[in-house]
Design a protein around this motif. Structure first.
Motif, mmCIF file in Angstrom:
data_model
loop_
_atom_site.group_PDB
_atom_site.id
_atom_site.type_symbol
_atom_site.label_atom_id
_atom_site.label_comp_id
_atom_site.label_asym_id
_atom_site.label_seq_id
_atom_site.Cartn_x
_atom_site.Cartn_y
_atom_site.Cartn_z
ATOM 1 N N LEU A 87 44.634 30.830 34.040
ATOM 2 C CA LEU A 87 44.542 29.745 33.072
ATOM 3 C C LEU A 87 45.698 28.769 33.249
ATOM 4 O O LEU A 87 45.547 27.557 33.044
ATOM 5 C CB LEU A 87 44.553 30.324 31.653
ATOM 6 N N GLU A 88 46.859 29.293 33.642
ATOM 7 C CA GLU A 88 48.034 28.447 33.852
ATOM 8 C C GLU A 88 47.790 27.418 34.959
ATOM 9 O O GLU A 88 48.433 26.371 35.001
ATOM 10 C CB GLU A 88 49.245 29.302 34.237
ATOM 11 N N TYR A 89 46.858 27.723 35.849
ATOM 12 C CA TYR A 89 46.560 26.848 36.982
ATOM 13 C C TYR A 89 45.265 26.055 36.773
ATOM 14 O O TYR A 89 44.815 25.364 37.686
ATOM 15 C CB TYR A 89 46.436 27.677 38.262
ATOM 16 N N GLY A 90 44.674 26.181 35.589
ATOM 17 C CA GLY A 90 43.412 25.503 35.327
ATOM 18 C C GLY A 90 42.242 26.103 36.074
ATOM 19 O O GLY A 90 41.217 25.438 36.263
ATOM 20 N N LEU A 91 42.361 27.367 36.486
ATOM 21 C CA LEU A 91 41.337 27.990 37.328
ATOM 22 C C LEU A 91 40.766 29.261 36.705
ATOM 23 O O LEU A 91 40.247 30.123 37.416
ATOM 24 C CB LEU A 91 41.927 28.304 38.713
ATOM 25 N N TYR A 92 40.833 29.349 35.399
ATOM 26 C CA TYR A 92 40.287 30.522 34.713
ATOM 27 C C TYR A 92 38.975 30.157 34.035
ATOM 28 O O TYR A 92 38.844 29.091 33.433
ATOM 29 C CB TYR A 92 41.271 31.034 33.668
ATOM 30 N N GLY A 93 38.003 31.042 34.133
ATOM 31 C CA GLY A 93 36.753 30.841 33.416
ATOM 32 C C GLY A 93 35.754 30.004 34.184
ATOM 33 O O GLY A 93 35.814 29.887 35.414
#
Length: 316
Positions: A241-247
């Motif tokens: 999520l910190e990298y905008g790549l979660y979910g």
């Protein structure tokens, strides 16, 4: 109100009320100015000379009342029409520790966003970029990190915005640009020409704020990693999520944006620079998913030392 409309015509009730309120002294007068400054763009469009005399001039004083009025300025994002008048003093106040951190953060946000819009529109900024750079260099780390995050917000929000006419700030938006194109024309030159390049300013807070810019930049993912690489250091990254790549995004995993060798190598570089190697370093819980995506695109990357280190860390 449309620009140029005579909202405070001579002899009108509105003008009488405005003049009575602004003539108040003491605390009542300060409250009146505070409320009016919250709507400064309106008063500038209605009567610029009056606004400069009664609302902007008090901001330029160096006293407690001026500090209170700058808090009113920080309650909204300001754009070129306001910053062309008071942007330079705003840059000075943004580093004034007498103002609270949240107030300074909001002032910095307006200045950074204006600079990014200037690059996007290929025009001179309301505040010269060297002045913005010096401000960014002087900020405390937490406020500087918020400035870094403002770049990601700009790319995300402007690329998603349809073409329209923003009546509030008087700017017409061109056709919505793809995130990658927007990064190339605005964020990349800002990072190259305005953001301070000193490695001493690369801190965990700034690194964390920059970490999701590549994912937000879409097709320019690899270019974004290259642009922020010198500002990256390990930080406490608990998930992708910190990298905008979660979910997922529109029924597709966000990691699916990593779809060619250039992006796979860039993601590996991003993770290697930001996931610490020391004992007890925080490792994203879903790091394995990111590594699997990299390996699925470029299998040979699973053999490089950086991948092996991260893979071992993910198994801890």
């Amino acid at each position: 109100m449309q620009e140029g409309a005579d909202a405070f015509a001579e002899g009108s009730r509105e003008r009488q009320m405005r003049d009575i309120v602004i003539d108040e002294d003491g605390r009542a007068g300060l409250i009146a100015k505070h409320r009016m400054i919250e709507s400064l763009p309106y008063f500038l469009r209605a009567d610029e000379d009056w606004a400069r005399t009664h609302l902007i001039a008090p901001l330029l004083n160096d006293d407690g009342a001026a500090l209170a009025l700058w808090r009113a300025m920080a309650r909204r994002t300001h754009f070129r029409n306001v910053l062309s008048i008071i942007g330079a003093p705003m840059a000075e106040r943004a580093v004034d520790r007498r103002l609270g951190r949240e107030t300074r953060r909001r002032l910095v946000f307006s200045l950074v966003i204006e600079s990014l819009h200037a690059f996007r529109e290929n025009r001179a900024p309301a505040v010269p970029n060297p002045r913005i750079q010096q401000m960014l260099r002087t900020l405390d780390d937490e406020v500087r990190a918020s400035a870094a995050n403002a770049i990601q917000q700009f790319v995300r929000d402007v690329s998603a915005k349809p073409a329209d006419n923003d009546a509030e700030n008087g700017e017409e938006h061109e056709k919505s640009a793809a995130a990658g194109a927007l990064f190339r024309v605005a964020a990349a030159p800002f990072l190259r020409e305005v953001w301070p390049q000193e490695r001493s300013l690369a801190t965990p807070g700034v690194s964390s704020a920059f970490a999701d810019l590549p994912a937000t930049s879409g097709d320019a993912f690899a270019e974004a990693v290259e642009a922020i690489e010198r500002f990256l250091v390990p930080f406490e990254c608990w998930s992708m999520l910190e990298y905008g790549l979660y979910g997922e995004d529109e029924d597709a995993k966000k990691l699916a944006i990593i779809d060619d060798e250039q992006k796979a190598r860039a993601l590996l570089r991003l993770l290697d620079l930001t996931v610490g190697s020391s004992e007890g370093a925080v490792v994203p819980l879903d790091l394995t998913s990111a590594l699997d995506q990299i390996e699925s695109i470029v299998p040979k990357l699973a053999e490089v030392p950086e991948f092996r280190r991260l893979s071992a860390a993910a198994r801890r």
